[in-house]
Write an enzyme that holds these catalytic residues in place. Structure first.
Site, short mmCIF file in Angstrom:
data_model
loop_
_atom_site.label_atom_id
_atom_site.label_comp_id
_atom_site.label_asym_id
_atom_site.label_seq_id
_atom_site.Cartn_x
_atom_site.Cartn_y
_atom_site.Cartn_z
CE1 TYR A 1 13.20 3.81 -6.61
CE2 TYR A 1 14.57 2.01 -7.39
CZ TYR A 1 13.54 2.47 -6.61
OH TYR A 1 12.86 1.60 -5.81
NE ARG B 1 15.82 -4.02 1.10
CZ ARG B 1 15.00 -3.05 0.69
NH1 ARG B 1 13.91 -2.80 1.34
NH2 ARG B 1 15.32 -2.33 -0.34
NE ARG C 1 13.26 0.14 7.70
CZ ARG C 1 13.01 0.98 6.70
NH1 ARG C 1 13.41 2.22 6.78
NH2 ARG C 1 12.35 0.59 5.64
NE ARG D 1 20.60 2.11 7.88
CZ ARG D 1 20.74 3.42 7.73
NH1 ARG D 1 21.62 4.06 8.45
NH2 ARG D 1 20.00 4.07 6.87
CG ASP E 1 19.99 0.33 -2.23
OD1 ASP E 1 19.17 -0.06 -1.38
OD2 ASP E 1 19.65 0.89 -3.28
O1 CP3 Z 1 19.09 -8.23 2.77
C1 CP3 Z 1 19.11 -7.85 1.58
O2 CP3 Z 1 18.23 -8.16 0.76
C2 CP3 Z 1 20.34 -7.12 1.10
C3 CP3 Z 1 20.35 -5.75 1.06
C4 CP3 Z 1 19.59 -4.93 0.05
C5 CP3 Z 1 19.20 -3.59 0.35
N1 CP3 Z 1 18.69 -3.05 -0.79
C6 CP3 Z 1 19.40 -2.93 1.65
C7 CP3 Z 1 18.46 -1.86 2.02
C8 CP3 Z 1 19.25 -5.18 -1.28
C9 CP3 Z 1 19.41 -6.44 -2.08
C10 CP3 Z 1 18.68 -3.97 -1.79
C11 CP3 Z 1 18.27 -3.80 -3.19
C12 CP3 Z 1 17.29 -2.76 -3.52
N2 CP3 Z 1 17.30 -1.44 -3.14
C13 CP3 Z 1 16.19 -2.94 -4.39
C14 CP3 Z 1 15.85 -4.23 -5.06
C15 CP3 Z 1 15.19 -5.15 -4.13
C16 CP3 Z 1 13.76 -4.82 -3.84
O3 CP3 Z 1 13.45 -4.54 -2.70
O4 CP3 Z 1 13.00 -4.85 -4.81
C17 CP3 Z 1 15.51 -1.71 -4.49
C18 CP3 Z 1 14.26 -1.44 -5.28
C19 CP3 Z 1 16.25 -0.76 -3.71
C20 CP3 Z 1 15.96 0.68 -3.52
C21 CP3 Z 1 15.66 0.94 -2.09
N3 CP3 Z 1 16.63 1.00 -1.10
C22 CP3 Z 1 14.39 1.12 -1.45
C23 CP3 Z 1 13.06 1.14 -2.18
C24 CP3 Z 1 14.64 1.28 -0.08
C25 CP3 Z 1 13.61 1.44 1.03
C26 CP3 Z 1 13.55 2.79 1.62
C27 CP3 Z 1 13.06 2.73 3.06
O5 CP3 Z 1 13.73 3.33 3.92
O6 CP3 Z 1 12.01 2.13 3.31
C28 CP3 Z 1 16.04 1.20 0.12
C29 CP3 Z 1 16.75 1.30 1.41
C30 CP3 Z 1 17.28 0.02 1.94
N4 CP3 Z 1 18.11 -0.80 1.24
C31 CP3 Z 1 17.08 -0.53 3.25
C32 CP3 Z 1 17.84 -1.71 3.30
C33 CP3 Z 1 18.02 -2.66 4.46
C34 CP3 Z 1 16.23 0.05 4.38
C35 CP3 Z 1 16.63 1.41 4.83
C36 CP3 Z 1 17.68 1.59 5.92
O7 CP3 Z 1 18.03 0.72 6.73
O8 CP3 Z 1 18.12 2.75 5.97
#
Ligand code: CP3
Length: 353
Positions: free
Chosen positions: A152, A28, A32, A41, A77
């Protein structure tokens, strides 16, 4: 085929070779915590941002410019493939993946047809191609592991207990394994397309595997993750296998085939080392919450991770993703400190610093 980044510290370390410094990147690292991310974004679903190659490319590059990390990770994602084949998944801001009609019975398998990357996720391929042209460092491709994606699809939203997932696992074993198999095939097709487009390494995210007992993990999850990682071996790039709260599963996870095993902050790296076969490379494991407190507590924590990492076979990372409240300046200093660190005292005196 030789890759342009074969001699980079990240790839060399993943392969168990020596490198000029311990490589570092952050899960990540895009997201944000960066003001430039929040600026570009927009307010729509993250899945819409991922589907715009120019935007996804820019977001992937933002932390590379700022931090000088040793690897980039594709902005996408783990639910991108299931979304693309029409399962009805979205990502709710501040919540995570939500599913309109969760996976319930055998008929739902029909909603998980095979992924055709050229048709279903052409934007991912385009983003990877554009990034590989721009990046001076390796790009990490990734996929969600069958268990974490299944959790999920079954729960319909993030869970703390995984009751519905465990119910399916323990009441309808045949359906469970059929679901794992479909999700393994989706992950394989997705990873294959990302590496064919030029990615230099792959990470399999089984973020919630730590919810399981070792025996349930071994019986119900490990075979599908092993299938993904075995297929990924044919791609010829290093493989990373990551989960959270997996201290008790590290030995089993290391047996799934990846060269590199991710460790969260709960298990010190020197302890983790005793739980995996010799030669395994470890990735981790600075506590992301400590980083979010600022530099004062972070500096000694970085040094402790480096010391326990042992100076070789160690890719520096956080134990899980960067928290949104993290000051990017702290991460910048983490990279500097990791790069300046020398475990070999002969190297340290040779450097004029
Ligand atoms: O920088 C990185 O690591 C690359 C991008 C990345 C994202 N998601 C972007 C993202 C990666 C590798 C993921 C994988 C992902 N997504 C996982 C496995 C990694 C981990 O964190 O364990 C999981 C469980 C998800 C599912 C997911 N997607 C969640 C739980 C969330 C958070 C929701 C929130 O808004 O708090 C996301 C959304 C997400 N994926 C964001 C990002 C940068 C944040 C939301 C956004 O910007 O809208």
């Amino acid at each position: 085929m030789p890759d342009a980044h074969d001699d980079s510290p990240f790839i060399r370390t993943c392969r168990g070779e020596t490198a000029e410094h311990t490589p570092v990147w952050f899960m990540r690292q895009a997201g944000r915590s960066l003001p430039e991310y929040r600026a570009v974004r927009g307010t729509g679903s993250i899945l819409e941002a991922i589907a715009q190659p120019e935007l996804a490319c820019e977001i992937t590059l933002q932390p590379v410019r700022r931090y000088g990390v040793d690897a980039a990770i594709l902005y996408s994602d783990i639910v991108t493939p299931v979304h693309a084949i029409g399962f009805g998944v979205d990502i709710a801001p501040g919540v995570g993946p939500v599913v309109e009609q969760p996976f319930r019975d055998r008929r739902d398998l029909d909603r998980l047809r095979p992924l055709e990357p050229d048709v279903d996720t052409p934007y991912v391929i385009e983003t990877v191609r554009a990034l590989v042209r721009e990046l001076p460092i390796p790009l990490i491709a990734f996929a969600g592991a069958p268990f974490t994606v299944a959790s999920y699809l079954i729960e319909g939203r993030p869970t703390r207990t995984w009751v519905t997932t465990k119910a399916l696992m323990h009441t309808d074993e045949r359906l469970w394994f059929d679901l794992m198999d479909r999700l393994a095939d989706l992950a394989i097709a997705s990873l294959r397309s990302q590496v064919a487009a030029g990615a230099s390494a792959v990470q399999l995210f089984d973020s919630w595997a730590g919810a399981l007992t070792p025996s349930d993990y071994e019986r119900f999850v490990l075979p599908a993750s092993t299938k993904v990682l075995t297929a990924a071996a044919e791609l010829g790039v290093p493989r990373i296998h990551f989960g959270v709260s997996t201290g008790e599963l590290l030995g089993l996870m290391a047996g799934a085939g990846a060269e590199v095993v991710g460790v969260d902050w709960r298990t010190p790296l020197d302890v983790a080392r005793t739980r995996v076969p010799d030669g395994t490379v470890l990735q981790g494991n600075l506590d992301p919450a400590i980083v979010a407190t600022g530099w004062e507590a972070t500096e000694p924590a970085v040094l402790d991770v480096l010391r326990r990492g042992g100076g070789t076979r160690h890719v520096f990372n956080l134990g899980h993703g960067v928290l949104p409240e993290t000051d990017p300046a702290t991460l910048e200093r983490v990279v500097e400190l990791v790069h300046a660190h020398r475990s070999d005292p002969i190297d340290a005196t040779a450097e004029d610093q």
